[in-house]
Design a protein around this motif. Sequence first.
Motif, PDB file in Angstrom:
ATOM      1  N   VAL A 125       0.852  -1.186   0.000  1.00  0.00           N
ATOM      2  CA  VAL A 125       0.000   0.000   0.000  1.00  0.00           C
ATOM      3  C   VAL A 125       0.891   1.240   0.000  1.00  0.00           C
ATOM      4  CG1 VAL A 125      -1.821   1.220   1.220  1.00  0.00           C
ATOM      5  CG2 VAL A 125      -1.781  -1.284   1.242  1.00  0.00           C
ATOM      6  N   ALA A 126       0.887   1.950  -1.114  1.00  0.00           N
ATOM      7  CA  ALA A 126       1.750   3.120  -1.255  1.00  0.00           C
ATOM      8  C   ALA A 126       1.252   4.310  -0.438  1.00  0.00           C
ATOM      9  CB  ALA A 126       1.872   3.507  -2.730  1.00  0.00           C
ATOM     10  N   ASP A 127      -0.040   4.517  -0.418  1.00  0.00           N
ATOM     11  CA  ASP A 127      -0.626   5.648   0.304  1.00  0.00           C
ATOM     12  C   ASP A 127      -1.247   5.139   1.603  1.00  0.00           C
ATOM     13  OD1 ASP A 127      -0.024   7.410  -1.845  1.00  0.00           O
ATOM     14  OD2 ASP A 127      -1.802   6.683  -2.906  1.00  0.00           O
ATOM     15  N   PHE A 128      -0.752   5.625   2.728  1.00  0.00           N
ATOM     16  CA  PHE A 128      -1.232   5.155   4.026  1.00  0.00           C
ATOM     17  C   PHE A 128      -1.044   6.248   5.065  1.00  0.00           C
ATOM     18  CE2 PHE A 128       3.202   4.108   3.697  1.00  0.00           C
ATOM     19  CZ  PHE A 128       3.727   4.389   4.946  1.00  0.00           C
ATOM     20  N   LEU A 129      -1.786   6.128   6.142  1.00  0.00           N
ATOM     21  CA  LEU A 129      -1.698   7.098   7.232  1.00  0.00           C
ATOM     22  C   LEU A 129      -0.779   6.607   8.343  1.00  0.00           C
ATOM     23  CD1 LEU A 129      -2.640   9.790   8.351  1.00  0.00           C
ATOM     24  CD2 LEU A 129      -4.661   8.641   9.263  1.00  0.00           C
ATOM     25  N   HIS A 130      -0.885   5.334   8.706  1.00  0.00           N
ATOM     26  CA  HIS A 130      -0.058   4.763   9.772  1.00  0.00           C
ATOM     27  C   HIS A 130       0.544   3.448   9.273  1.00  0.00           C
ATOM     28  CE1 HIS A 130      -1.613   7.670  12.617  1.00  0.00           C
ATOM     29  NE2 HIS A 130      -2.832   7.376  12.181  1.00  0.00           N
ATOM     30  N   SER A 131       1.758   3.165   9.689  1.00  0.00           N
ATOM     31  CA  SER A 131       2.440   1.945   9.299  1.00  0.00           C
ATOM     32  C   SER A 131       1.662   0.730   9.798  1.00  0.00           C
ATOM     33  CB  SER A 131       3.859   1.953   9.880  1.00  0.00           C
ATOM     34  OG  SER A 131       4.569   0.831   9.430  1.00  0.00           O
ATOM     35  N   HIS A 132       1.489  -0.265   8.922  1.00  0.00           N
ATOM     36  CA  HIS A 132       0.676  -1.415   9.302  1.00  0.00           C
ATOM     37  C   HIS A 132       1.010  -2.650   8.480  1.00  0.00           C
ATOM     38  CE1 HIS A 132      -1.376   0.072   5.730  1.00  0.00           C
ATOM     39  NE2 HIS A 132      -1.805  -1.169   5.570  1.00  0.00           N
ATOM     40  N   VAL A 133       0.617  -3.795   9.024  1.00  0.00           N
ATOM     41  CA  VAL A 133       0.572  -5.071   8.321  1.00  0.00           C
ATOM     42  C   VAL A 133      -0.796  -5.663   8.654  1.00  0.00           C
ATOM     43  CG1 VAL A 133       1.543  -7.382   8.097  1.00  0.00           C
ATOM     44  CG2 VAL A 133       3.068  -5.441   8.486  1.00  0.00           C
ATOM     45  N   PHE A 134      -1.574  -5.964   7.618  1.00  0.00           N
ATOM     46  CA  PHE A 134      -2.934  -6.473   7.807  1.00  0.00           C
ATOM     47  C   PHE A 134      -3.087  -7.751   6.998  1.00  0.00           C
ATOM     48  CE2 PHE A 134      -7.370  -6.551   6.120  1.00  0.00           C
ATOM     49  CZ  PHE A 134      -7.994  -6.904   7.301  1.00  0.00           C
ATOM     50  N   LEU A 135      -3.436  -8.833   7.676  1.00  0.00           N
ATOM     51  CA  LEU A 135      -3.678 -10.116   7.025  1.00  0.00           C
ATOM     52  C   LEU A 135      -5.166 -10.419   7.074  1.00  0.00           C
ATOM     53  CD1 LEU A 135      -2.854 -12.828   5.758  1.00  0.00           C
ATOM     54  CD2 LEU A 135      -2.475 -13.671   8.096  1.00  0.00           C
ATOM     55  N   SER A 136      -5.755 -10.619   5.914  1.00  0.00           N
ATOM     56  CA  SER A 136      -7.144 -11.055   5.814  1.00  0.00           C
ATOM     57  C   SER A 136      -7.122 -12.490   5.305  1.00  0.00           C
ATOM     58  CB  SER A 136      -7.910 -10.152   4.843  1.00  0.00           C
ATOM     59  OG  SER A 136      -9.238 -10.617   4.689  1.00  0.00           O
ATOM     60  N   LEU A 137      -7.615 -13.407   6.121  1.00  0.00           N
ATOM     61  CA  LEU A 137      -7.579 -14.828   5.803  1.00  0.00           C
ATOM     62  C   LEU A 137      -9.000 -15.365   5.688  1.00  0.00           C
ATOM     63  CD1 LEU A 137      -5.925 -17.476   5.478  1.00  0.00           C
ATOM     64  CD2 LEU A 137      -6.114 -17.739   7.960  1.00  0.00           C
ATOM     65  N   SER A 138      -9.296 -16.005   4.564  1.00  0.00           N
ATOM     66  CA  SER A 138     -10.600 -16.639   4.351  1.00  0.00           C
ATOM     67  C   SER A 138     -10.412 -18.143   4.312  1.00  0.00           C
ATOM     68  CB  SER A 138     -11.222 -16.181   3.035  1.00  0.00           C
ATOM     69  OG  SER A 138     -11.473 -14.807   3.048  1.00  0.00           O
ATOM     70  N   MET A 139     -11.250 -18.831   5.082  1.00  0.00           N
ATOM     71  CA  MET A 139     -11.220 -20.291   5.099  1.00  0.00           C
ATOM     72  C   MET A 139     -12.653 -20.789   5.001  1.00  0.00           C
ATOM     73  SD  MET A 139      -8.479 -20.961   8.187  1.00  0.00           S
ATOM     74  CE  MET A 139      -7.963 -22.601   7.673  1.00  0.00           C
ATOM     75  N   LEU A 140     -12.822 -21.979   4.419  1.00  0.00           N
ATOM     76  CA  LEU A 140     -14.142 -22.572   4.380  1.00  0.00           C
ATOM     77  C   LEU A 140     -14.570 -22.962   5.794  1.00  0.00           C
ATOM     78  CD1 LEU A 140     -13.758 -24.842   1.240  1.00  0.00           C
ATOM     79  CD2 LEU A 140     -15.088 -22.738   1.419  1.00  0.00           C
ATOM     80  N   PRO A 141     -15.846 -22.816   6.098  1.00  0.00           N
ATOM     81  CA  PRO A 141     -16.311 -23.222   7.429  1.00  0.00           C
ATOM     82  C   PRO A 141     -16.265 -24.748   7.575  1.00  0.00           C
ATOM     83  CG  PRO A 141     -18.154 -22.495   6.060  1.00  0.00           C
ATOM     84  CD  PRO A 141     -16.910 -22.264   5.267  1.00  0.00           C
ATOM     85  N   LYS A 142     -15.796 -25.194   8.702  1.00  0.00           N
ATOM     86  CA  LYS A 142     -15.737 -26.616   9.047  1.00  0.00           C
ATOM     87  C   LYS A 142     -16.127 -26.724  10.522  1.00  0.00           C
ATOM     88  CE  LYS A 142     -13.564 -27.845   5.183  1.00  0.00           C
ATOM     89  NZ  LYS A 142     -13.904 -28.823   4.227  1.00  0.00           N
ATOM     90  N   PRO A 143     -16.588 -27.869  10.966  1.00  0.00           N
ATOM     91  CA  PRO A 143     -17.008 -27.996  12.362  1.00  0.00           C
ATOM     92  C   PRO A 143     -15.926 -27.623  13.377  1.00  0.00           C
ATOM     93  CG  PRO A 143     -17.777 -29.880  11.096  1.00  0.00           C
ATOM     94  CD  PRO A 143     -16.880 -29.079  10.187  1.00  0.00           C
ATOM     95  N   HIS A 144     -14.658 -27.918  13.082  1.00  0.00           N
ATOM     96  CA  HIS A 144     -13.587 -27.633  14.043  1.00  0.00           C
ATOM     97  C   HIS A 144     -13.116 -26.179  13.986  1.00  0.00           C
ATOM     98  CE1 HIS A 144     -11.251 -28.404  10.389  1.00  0.00           C
ATOM     99  NE2 HIS A 144     -10.245 -27.752  10.961  1.00  0.00           N
ATOM    100  N   ARG A 145     -13.540 -25.442  12.995  1.00  0.00           N
ATOM    101  CA  ARG A 145     -13.132 -24.043  12.851  1.00  0.00           C
ATOM    102  C   ARG A 145     -14.147 -23.145  13.542  1.00  0.00           C
ATOM    103  NH1 ARG A 145     -11.402 -24.616   6.518  1.00  0.00           N
ATOM    104  NH2 ARG A 145      -9.501 -25.808   6.923  1.00  0.00           N
ATOM    105  N   ASP A 146     -13.963 -23.011  14.830  1.00  0.00           N
ATOM    106  CA  ASP A 146     -14.866 -22.214  15.646  1.00  0.00           C
ATOM    107  C   ASP A 146     -14.148 -20.979  16.177  1.00  0.00           C
ATOM    108  OD1 ASP A 146     -13.170 -23.295  17.541  1.00  0.00           O
ATOM    109  OD2 ASP A 146     -14.695 -24.526  18.501  1.00  0.00           O
TER     110      ASP A 146
END
Length: 107
Positions: free
Chosen positions: A44-65
């Motif tokens: 991200v070239a244009d930003f206000l504050h230094s950051h690292v953001f991870l967005s993780l998508s996983m399929l729903p499973k019974p053990h993923r609570d």
Amino acid sequence: MPQADLYYSADQTLAPVETLQAIQTVIGDFDTASGVCKGRAHRVADFLHSHVFLSLSMLPKPHRDEAFARELGARLAEALKGVAGADCTINVQIRFDLIHYTTVQPR
């Protein structure tokens, strides 16, 4: 197959491919049934504050609570601390919302 989108401010000097590989390793070690992780890094070239953001998508499973997400998020945040600059915010968002998801492999 999880999908990781890594957003980081341009002042961060992390190595995107190596960081995505580390994310895949953390996920695979914690959830051996997850398979490989598709990853994309977005500088991200244009930003206000230094950051690292991870967005993780996983399929729903019974053990993923909620407890699963909390522990995996903590492990991923810890891994990102090792690659992020000292003066930045690290955020990890985990979603299990891809119920209607289709994958097509090209020939």
